[in-house]
Design an enzyme around this catalytic site. Structure first.
Site, short mmCIF file in Angstrom:
data_model
loop_
_atom_site.label_atom_id
_atom_site.label_comp_id
_atom_site.label_asym_id
_atom_site.label_seq_id
_atom_site.Cartn_x
_atom_site.Cartn_y
_atom_site.Cartn_z
N THR A 154 0.82 -1.21 0.00
CA THR A 154 0.00 0.00 0.00
C THR A 154 0.86 1.26 0.00
OG1 THR A 154 -1.68 -1.25 1.20
CG2 THR A 154 -1.93 1.14 1.17
N TYR B 289 5.06 -12.57 4.99
CA TYR B 289 3.92 -11.96 4.30
C TYR B 289 3.54 -12.83 3.12
CZ TYR B 289 1.33 -8.23 1.75
OH TYR B 289 0.39 -7.50 1.06
N LYS C 24 1.73 -12.33 8.16
CA LYS C 24 0.57 -11.64 7.59
C LYS C 24 0.02 -12.57 6.53
CE LYS C 24 -0.85 -7.63 4.84
NZ LYS C 24 -0.43 -6.38 4.15
N ILE D 168 -3.17 -6.36 9.42
CA ILE D 168 -2.42 -5.29 8.76
C ILE D 168 -3.35 -4.75 7.69
CG2 ILE D 168 -0.39 -4.69 7.40
CD1 ILE D 168 1.17 -6.77 8.95
#
EC number: 4.3.3.7
Length: 292
Positions: free
Chosen positions: A45, A133, A161, A203
């Protein structure tokens, strides 16, 4: 610090595409005031894909400086070459960040053994806590629970994540790791269900614009008040979904501008400005959430 609502913060830019320090400070102040648990700087992001390594490091260090100890900062440090990921991670040794979020290698699609060796090598070259992740929709490879279980035995790999949106993963991973291994959702729309199954937080993209609501929802969930948390989540659900009506972070960056949190919604190519239809879709979701 690795629980609750952790924001995957946007990287605000001026009209020329340079990082906007004033807007970044405004965002950080907003998250401190709203109860956000931590900030992930320069993740997906945060447009990690369009920042070079020097810019990447500069944004993380600027975030640390502006946070000034008021909120923990996690650095996105993944790369699809292990040596590159190690080099980027080592830039933040002794910097003050509390950990690294390290995405699976993308495009080259390593095997499960390759993924294991990749993350193990990174962890062995730093003392910083590492959060794995997994986002196969973007990377083209899936970090399977069995591999997560192996990696959880590496001393400074402390969590994951998990952004598949597949809720069966929670129990699959929990069976293979210790109780202190942190399970974070990477999918806002299913994050509450993820926490109800034993996850520790999210997250979040939505937290960029609904920080207080996301923090409160996660707090209620952590305390076992799922009915109350679900009331908040239902109000936010259109936002969870519509922030992805166009490729992330196009919609959320525009939403930040619409709410006055950043000065511009400038992105770097190949990300392009939000379309008229996307703008109206996100505006409707912001109104449904009570943010406009």
């Amino acid at each position: 610090m690795f629980t609750g609502s952790i924001v995957a913060i946007v990287t605000p830019m001026d009209e020329k595409g340079n990082v906007c320090r004033a807007s970044l400070k405004k965002l950080i102040d907003y998250h401190v005031a709203s109860g956000t648990s931590a900030i992930v700087s320069v993740g997906t992001t945060g447009e990690s894909a369009t920042l070079n390594h020097d810019e990447h490091a500069d944004v993380v260090m600027m975030t640390l400086e502006l946070a000034d100890g008021r909120i923990p900062v996690i650095a996105g440090t993944g790369a699809n070459a292990t040596a590159e990921a190690i080099s980027l991670t080592q830039r933040f040794n002794d910097s003050g960040i509390v950990g690294c979020l390290t995405v699976t290698p993308y495009y080259n699609r390593p095997s499960q053994e390759g993924l294991y060796q990749h993350f193990k090598a990174i962890a062995e070259h730093t003392d910083l806590p590492q959060i794995l992740y997994n986002v196969p929709s973007r990377t083209g490879c899936d970090l399977l629970p069995e591999t997560v279980g192996r990696l959880a035995k590496v001393k400074n790999i402390i969590g994951i994540k998990e952004a598949t949106g597949n809720l069966t993963r929670v129990n699959q991973i929990k069976e293979l790791v210790s109780d202190d291994f942190v399970l974070l959702s990477g999918d806002d729309a299913s994050a509450l269900d993820f926490m109800q199954l034993g996850g520790h937080g999210v997250i979040s993209v939505t937290a960029n614009v609904a920080a207080r609501d996301m923090a409160q929802m996660c707090k209620l969930a952590a305390e076992g008040h799922f009915a109350e948390a679900r009331v908040i989540n239902q109000r936010l659900m259109p936002l969870h979904n519509k922030l992805f009506v166009e490729p992330n972070p196009i919609p959320v960056k525009w939403a930040c501008k619409e709410l006055g949190l950043v000065a511009t919604d400038t992105l770097r190519l190949p990300m392009t400005p939000i379309t008229d239809s996307g703008r109206e879709t996100v505006r409707a979701a912001l109104k449904h959430a009570g943010l406009l």
